[in-house]
Motif scaffolding. Structure first.
Motif, PDB file in Angstrom:
ATOM      1  N   GLY A 213       1.392  -5.688  -1.643  1.00  9.89           N
ATOM      2  CA  GLY A 213       1.363  -4.508  -2.379  1.00  9.89           C
ATOM      3  C   GLY A 213       2.295  -4.547  -3.733  1.00  9.89           C
ATOM      4  O   GLY A 213       2.505  -3.357  -4.345  1.00  9.89           O
ATOM      5  N   SER A 214       2.882  -5.632  -4.245  1.00 15.61           N
ATOM      6  CA  SER A 214       3.906  -5.541  -5.172  1.00 15.61           C
ATOM      7  C   SER A 214       3.178  -5.140  -6.545  1.00 15.61           C
ATOM      8  O   SER A 214       3.810  -4.529  -7.357  1.00 15.61           O
ATOM      9  N   LEU A 215       1.891  -5.355  -6.818  1.00 23.60           N
ATOM     10  CA  LEU A 215       1.418  -5.081  -8.072  1.00 23.60           C
ATOM     11  C   LEU A 215       1.331  -3.492  -8.130  1.00 23.60           C
ATOM     12  O   LEU A 215       1.606  -2.690  -9.001  1.00 23.60           O
ATOM     13  N   ALA A 216       0.611  -2.897  -6.899  1.00 18.43           N
ATOM     14  CA  ALA A 216       0.549  -1.465  -7.012  1.00 18.43           C
ATOM     15  C   ALA A 216       1.971  -0.800  -6.895  1.00 18.43           C
ATOM     16  O   ALA A 216       2.142   0.193  -7.542  1.00 18.43           O
ATOM     17  N   ALA A 217       2.919  -1.396  -6.384  1.00 21.36           N
ATOM     18  CA  ALA A 217       4.445  -0.898  -6.162  1.00 21.36           C
ATOM     19  C   ALA A 217       4.813  -0.554  -7.922  1.00 21.36           C
ATOM     20  O   ALA A 217       5.709   0.117  -7.940  1.00 21.36           O
ATOM     21  N   ALA A 218       4.219  -1.681  -8.638  1.00 28.12           N
ATOM     22  CA  ALA A 218       4.708  -1.541  -9.953  1.00 28.12           C
ATOM     23  C   ALA A 218       4.231  -0.552 -10.914  1.00 28.12           C
ATOM     24  O   ALA A 218       4.557  -0.344 -11.993  1.00 28.12           O
ATOM     25  N   GLY A 219       3.056  -0.124 -10.389  1.00 25.05           N
ATOM     26  CA  GLY A 219       2.183   0.760 -11.201  1.00 25.05           C
ATOM     27  C   GLY A 219       2.223   2.303 -10.963  1.00 25.05           C
ATOM     28  O   GLY A 219       2.912   2.701 -10.105  1.00 25.05           O
ATOM     29  N   GLY A 291      -5.818  -4.751  10.497  1.00 25.22           N
ATOM     30  CA  GLY A 291      -6.686  -5.542   9.460  1.00 25.22           C
ATOM     31  C   GLY A 291      -5.934  -5.949   8.561  1.00 25.22           C
ATOM     32  O   GLY A 291      -4.445  -5.831   8.674  1.00 25.22           O
ATOM     33  N   GLY A 292      -6.267  -6.515   7.468  1.00 30.25           N
ATOM     34  CA  GLY A 292      -5.690  -7.471   6.331  1.00 30.25           C
ATOM     35  C   GLY A 292      -4.598  -5.981   5.483  1.00 30.25           C
ATOM     36  O   GLY A 292      -3.657  -6.596   5.094  1.00 30.25           O
ATOM     37  N   GLY A 293      -5.006  -4.794   5.481  1.00 25.83           N
ATOM     38  CA  GLY A 293      -4.206  -3.794   5.019  1.00 25.83           C
ATOM     39  C   GLY A 293      -2.993  -3.454   5.611  1.00 25.83           C
ATOM     40  O   GLY A 293      -1.948  -3.155   4.986  1.00 25.83           O
ATOM     41  N   ALA A 294      -2.776  -3.851   6.894  1.00 23.12           N
ATOM     42  CA  ALA A 294      -1.617  -3.709   7.715  1.00 23.12           C
ATOM     43  C   ALA A 294      -0.467  -4.650   7.026  1.00 23.12           C
ATOM     44  O   ALA A 294       0.836  -4.429   7.365  1.00 23.12           O
ATOM     45  N   ARG A 295      -0.939  -5.589   6.403  1.00 26.17           N
ATOM     46  CA  ARG A 295       0.116  -6.619   5.737  1.00 26.17           C
ATOM     47  C   ARG A 295       0.588  -6.082   4.351  1.00 26.17           C
ATOM     48  O   ARG A 295       1.418  -6.968   3.807  1.00 26.17           O
ATOM     49  N   ASN A 296       0.053  -5.007   3.970  1.00 20.92           N
ATOM     50  CA  ASN A 296       0.416  -4.220   2.462  1.00 20.92           C
ATOM     51  C   ASN A 296       1.426  -3.277   2.665  1.00 20.92           C
ATOM     52  O   ASN A 296       0.768  -2.161   2.825  1.00 20.92           O
ATOM     53  N   PRO A 297       2.559  -3.439   2.668  1.00 17.06           N
ATOM     54  CA  PRO A 297       3.554  -2.164   3.123  1.00 17.06           C
ATOM     55  C   PRO A 297       3.315  -1.276   1.977  1.00 17.06           C
ATOM     56  O   PRO A 297       3.537   0.024   2.462  1.00 17.06           O
ATOM     57  N   THR A 298       2.895  -1.510   0.879  1.00 14.18           N
ATOM     58  CA  THR A 298       2.570  -0.579  -0.105  1.00 14.18           C
ATOM     59  C   THR A 298       1.647   0.611   0.240  1.00 14.18           C
ATOM     60  O   THR A 298       1.646   1.844   0.287  1.00 14.18           O
ATOM     61  N   THR A 302       1.603   4.328   1.612  1.00 15.89           N
ATOM     62  CA  THR A 302       0.847   5.305   0.881  1.00 15.89           C
ATOM     63  C   THR A 302      -0.254   6.059   1.832  1.00 15.89           C
ATOM     64  O   THR A 302      -0.588   7.254   1.849  1.00 15.89           O
ATOM     65  N   ILE A 303      -0.733   5.401   2.942  1.00  9.72           N
ATOM     66  CA  ILE A 303      -1.475   5.896   4.021  1.00  9.72           C
ATOM     67  C   ILE A 303      -0.324   7.024   4.748  1.00  9.72           C
ATOM     68  O   ILE A 303      -0.896   8.102   4.996  1.00  9.72           O
ATOM     69  N   ALA A 304       0.756   6.653   4.977  1.00 10.58           N
ATOM     70  CA  ALA A 304       1.591   7.661   5.530  1.00 10.58           C
ATOM     71  C   ALA A 304       1.609   9.014   4.647  1.00 10.58           C
ATOM     72  O   ALA A 304       1.755  10.018   5.248  1.00 10.58           O
ATOM     73  N   GLY A 305       1.963   8.803   3.336  1.00  7.90           N
ATOM     74  CA  GLY A 305       2.236   9.752   2.444  1.00  7.90           C
ATOM     75  C   GLY A 305       0.714  10.741   2.509  1.00  7.90           C
ATOM     76  O   GLY A 305       0.965  11.938   2.312  1.00  7.90           O
ATOM     77  N   GLU A 306      -0.114   9.959   2.449  1.00 12.52           N
ATOM     78  CA  GLU A 306      -1.531  10.656   2.485  1.00 12.52           C
ATOM     79  C   GLU A 306      -1.878  11.417   3.463  1.00 12.52           C
ATOM     80  O   GLU A 306      -2.333  12.697   3.576  1.00 12.52           O
ATOM     81  N   THR A 307      -1.513  10.901   4.768  1.00 11.19           N
ATOM     82  CA  THR A 307      -2.103  11.516   5.902  1.00 11.19           C
ATOM     83  C   THR A 307      -0.926  12.508   6.511  1.00 11.19           C
ATOM     84  O   THR A 307      -1.296  13.470   7.327  1.00 11.19           O
ATOM     85  N   ARG A 308       0.426  12.375   5.974  1.00  7.30           N
ATOM     86  CA  ARG A 308       1.354  13.187   6.352  1.00  7.30           C
ATOM     87  C   ARG A 308       1.528  13.246   7.999  1.00  7.30           C
ATOM     88  O   ARG A 308       1.803  14.067   8.477  1.00  7.30           O
ATOM     89  N   ALA A 309       1.471  11.905   8.524  1.00 10.44           N
ATOM     90  CA  ALA A 309       1.460  11.611   9.722  1.00 10.44           C
ATOM     91  C   ALA A 309       2.259  10.450  10.291  1.00 10.44           C
ATOM     92  O   ALA A 309       2.564   9.787   9.392  1.00 10.44           O
ATOM     93  N   GLU A 310       2.474  10.063  11.466  1.00 16.93           N
ATOM     94  CA  GLU A 310       3.241   9.041  11.667  1.00 16.93           C
ATOM     95  C   GLU A 310       2.261   7.842  11.732  1.00 16.93           C
ATOM     96  O   GLU A 310       1.006   7.981  12.337  1.00 16.93           O
TER      97      GLU A 310
END
Length: 362
Positions: A213-219, A291-298, A302-310
């Motif tokens: 997620g490094s490209l997204a993190a820089a944007g 899934g593959g998304g779990a390997r993208n820390p960004t 972002t999911i944590a921020g959007e869901t406001r959940a654990e």
């Protein structure tokens, strides 16, 4: 049909809509509980095979091109299974059944049409093991969405955890399974997963995906576009519902720089996942990302921020997140052999709990 309670060694094989390659995983199961998890392996497609497969996306009838793609997919799976067997020193003749998902090239359940290429009979002959494939067609023919298929496996995995909870699988498309206190299931595709992010990275950054997620993190997220994206009618549509890989593209961030586009698409995937909670019968205690998304820390942040959940990733629970879908198709193959349901009114909108799959003997 396999007798009740008999534990089988099942090898699951999965190739997702992102066309990365073949995931292979072993489990031992009676189709209800899971006795043990065996080794797994991911074998990437080579670029030529990837091109042949992508070339038939959206096909509606058989042609020389779809036949070539089906042959390539089947051979890649046979080779992946042989490689798995060699690497882990497990003879293929010790496997009871192979669950073979195949490669989805077109999924249009509203027209009662879904197509996963892959020749089950040829794979059974090549491996000398019985194969169960074509796991979606019966559900779609009965009016179900034919997706997602993994929820019943998610339910088996979380038997000992506090519920309600949600398991979100982020592949090319993202899907969620809501599991209630009493084991009730609700599942549907939430929206785009990694697919549009991967396409953007290929188009704008010359890379196959956004590593860590490094490209997204820089944007910087384009808020106006994000809010417009979040108004897409799919998100308010009541489940059951499912998507094809091409239903959400990266075109809504056209005109942005590479990093800002990646950031905006990543936030869009997370926003779609958060919006899924509007359809849950009860709020969840936690979200488990696999899934593959779990390997993208960004993306996970972002999911944590959007869901406001654990939000935790599958590996935090000791699950092999990369192998999870392949394991699920091993599990589904055993359920198919036993005539147990694979899909349910709450997961695909099928009219009743339905079994499925086609058995091919070697």
């Amino acid at each position: 049909m396999t007798e009740q309670g008999k534990t089988l060694r099942a090898l699951g094989m999965m190739s997702g809509t992102s066309v990365d390659g073949v995931d292979v995983a072993l489990i031992e199961t009676d189709g209800e509980g899971i006795s043990s998890f065996g080794p797994s392996l991911t074998v990437p497609y080579d670029d030529a095979v990837r091109r042949v497969i992508r070339g038939v996306f959206g096909a509606e009838q058989a042609s020389a091109e779809t036949a070539a793609a089906e042959g390539a997919v089947t051979e890649a799976h046979a080779e992946a299974a042989r490689l798995w067997a060699r690497e882990h020193a497990i003879p293929l003749d010790s496997i009871d059944v192979v669950g073979f998902h195949g490669q989805t090239i077109n999924h249009r359940p509203e027209r009662r049409f879904t197509w996963q290429i892959g020749d089950g009979a040829a794979l059974a002959r090549a491996l000398g093991v019985q194969v169960v494939n074509d796991l979606r067609s019966a559900d779609v023919a009965a009016g179900g969405q034919g997706a997602p298929l993994v929820p019943i496996y998610h339910a088996a995995l979380v038997r000992t955890l506090s519920r309600p909870l949600a398991v979100v699988n982020v592949g090319g498309v993202a899907n969620v399974t809501w599991i209630g206190d009493d084991g009730a299931l609700l599942a549907f595709d939430t929206g785009p997963g990694n697919g549009p992010i991967d396409d953007w990275c290929a188009r704008r950054a010359g890379q196959r995906f956004d590593l860590n997620g490094s490209l997204a993190a820089a944007g910087k997220v384009d808020r106006t576009r994000l809010e417009r994206f979040a108004e897409h009618r799919y998100f308010s549509q009541k489940p059951p519902k499912s998507l094809d890989r091409g239903d959400f593209t990266d075109s809504w961030v056209d005109g942005l720089g590479a990093a800002d586009g990646a950031a905006t698409l990543t936030r869009g995937t997370a926003r779609a996942i958060a919006l899924a909670a509007c359809h849950f019968p009860q709020p969840v205690r936690q979200w488990i990302v696999c899934g593959g998304g779990a390997r993208n820390p960004t993306l996970v942040r972002t999911i944590a921020g959007e869901t406001r959940a654990e939000v935790i990733v599958a590996s935090d629970l000791g699950w092999d997140g990369d192998a999870l879908e392949a394991q699920a198709f091993a599990y589904l193959a055993v359920r198919a052999l036993r005539g147990l349901p694979l899909t349910f009114p709450g997961t695909t909108g099928a009219p009743r709990p339905m079994t499925g799959g086609r058995l091919h003997l070697p």
